[in-house]
Scaffold this active site. Structure first.
Site, PDB file in Angstrom:
ATOM      1  N   GLY A 134       3.654  10.816   1.003  1.00  0.00           N
ATOM      2  CA  GLY A 134       3.924   9.468   0.517  1.00  0.00           C
ATOM      3  C   GLY A 134       3.755   8.375   1.562  1.00  0.00           C
ATOM      4  O   GLY A 134       4.171   7.241   1.358  1.00  0.00           O
ATOM      5  N   SER A 166      -0.377  12.819   0.984  1.00  0.00           N
ATOM      6  CA  SER A 166      -1.285  11.670   0.899  1.00  0.00           C
ATOM      7  C   SER A 166      -2.728  12.036   0.556  1.00  0.00           C
ATOM      8  O   SER A 166      -3.669  11.396   1.045  1.00  0.00           O
ATOM      9  CB  SER A 166      -1.220  10.850   2.191  1.00  0.00           C
ATOM     10  OG  SER A 166       0.093  10.316   2.350  1.00  0.00           O
ATOM     11  N   HIS A 190      10.220  22.183  -1.991  1.00  0.00           N
ATOM     12  CA  HIS A 190       9.601  20.901  -1.612  1.00  0.00           C
ATOM     13  C   HIS A 190      10.465  20.244  -0.539  1.00  0.00           C
ATOM     14  O   HIS A 190      11.696  20.330  -0.572  1.00  0.00           O
ATOM     15  CB  HIS A 190       9.469  19.993  -2.840  1.00  0.00           C
ATOM     16  CG  HIS A 190       8.611  18.805  -2.588  1.00  0.00           C
ATOM     17  ND1 HIS A 190       9.065  17.709  -1.889  1.00  0.00           N
ATOM     18  CD2 HIS A 190       7.316  18.548  -2.902  1.00  0.00           C
ATOM     19  CE1 HIS A 190       8.076  16.823  -1.796  1.00  0.00           C
ATOM     20  NE2 HIS A 190       7.014  17.309  -2.402  1.00  0.00           N
TER      21      HIS A 190
HETATM   22  C1  PEP Z   1       4.183  15.706  -2.539  1.00  0.00           C
HETATM   23  O1  PEP Z   1       5.259  15.163  -2.632  1.00  0.00           O
HETATM   24  O2  PEP Z   1       4.080  16.893  -2.858  1.00  0.00           O
HETATM   25  C2  PEP Z   1       3.070  14.913  -2.039  1.00  0.00           C
HETATM   26  C3  PEP Z   1       2.091  15.545  -1.482  1.00  0.00           C
HETATM   27  O3  PEP Z   1       3.152  13.539  -2.176  1.00  0.00           O
HETATM   28  P1  PEP Z   1       1.990  12.454  -1.813  1.00  0.00           P
HETATM   29  O4  PEP Z   1       0.696  13.022  -2.337  1.00  0.00           O
HETATM   30  O5  PEP Z   1       2.407  11.224  -2.539  1.00  0.00           O
HETATM   31  O6  PEP Z   1       1.976  12.331  -0.345  1.00  0.00           O
END
Ligand code: PEP
Length: 248
Positions: free
Chosen positions: A171, A210, A95
């Site tokens: 995010g 997101s 990640h």
């Molecule tokens: C993630 O951290 O894997 C992610 C996609 O976060 P978000 O959906 O909050 O952007």
């Protein structure tokens, strides 16, 4: 036809009082099981209890990271085998938050993915470019280089999933256009098909960054998008199930 996967990454969020959200997702999981696989990756502290909440349902559990070794003197780490013991059937590796916060590079990510597969779990390997790389036209090159470095030899469509997550979309509420997602997922598919003959064409490629109920249908309909990795919107059953509804 590749069965999509919608996986929620709870990151460092959640205590026992949030297990009700997992129970609510688990309760709905069987109703979607024919068309989509569903998974929640809670913090390791919640994994065993979350697995109990989901037991007997189609909802799967995953870990968020693991050490490349099975056991040993590595204070604070957990191995893929330990995550499996607590109820995980998959582990996210590479990640961008691990890559950025802990300086993890492709070689370590590949070793972790190998460890996940050796523990008979599904490796969800994350790749994605920064805003600077996208704006300088290097996004595909960057992601291809991460794929070359992070994916272990011998991976198959049953033991490995790629998650494309543009770092600048995580995010932030920002998402790439459907055309940009299509172009990147096609490039990833081409790489997988040539690196893993016979398997790469079937490997799932998730989009992450997101994803929310209001944009899931558009993003999930893009060619070569075989599901989503969801952060913030996976923390409540209403939002997570709203994303899963893209497959109804
Ligand atoms: C993630 O951290 O894997 C992610 C996609 O976060 P978000 O959906 O909050 O952007």
């Amino acid at each position: 036809m590749v069965k999509p996967l919608v996986a929620g990454n709870w990151k460092m969020n959640g205590t026992a009082e949030n297990l009700g959200e997992i129970a609510a997702i688990a309760e709905a999981a069987d109703g979607h099981a024919d068309v989509v696989d569903m998974m929640i990756c809670p913090p390791a502290t919640l994994l065993r209890n979350a697995s109990y909440s989901a037991s007997g349902t189609a909802l799967k559990m995953g870990g968020q990271d693991c050490h490349p070794e099975v056991s040993g003197a590595h204070t604070g780490d957990v191995s893929a085998k330990m995550l499996a013991d607590a109820g995980a059937s998959a582990v996210i590796v590479g990640h961008s938050e691990r890559r950025a916060d802990h300086g993890e590079g492709d070689e370590l990510v590949r070793a972790k993915a190998k460890a996940v597969i050796a523990a008979n779990l599904l490796a969800i390997v994350c790749v994605g470019e920064t805003l600077e790389e996208r704006e300088s036209g290097q996004a595909v090159e960057r992601v291809t280089s991460q794929l070359k470095g992070s994916l272990p030899e011998g991976a198959t469509a049953s033991n490995l999933v790629v998650a494309y997550e543009p770092v600048w979309a995580i995010g932030t509420g920002k998402t790439p256009t459907a055309d940009d997602v299509a172009a990147m997922h096609l490039a990833i598919r081409e790489h997988l098909s040539s690196a893993f003959p016979g398997e790469g064409s079937q490997m799932r490629i998730l989009y992450g960054g997101s994803v929310k109920p209001s944009n899931a249908a558009e993003l999930m309909a893009v060619d070569n998008v075989n599901g989503a990795l969801v952060g913030g919107a996976s923390l409540t059953s209403a939002d997570f199930l709203g994303i899963v509804a893209a497959y109804e």
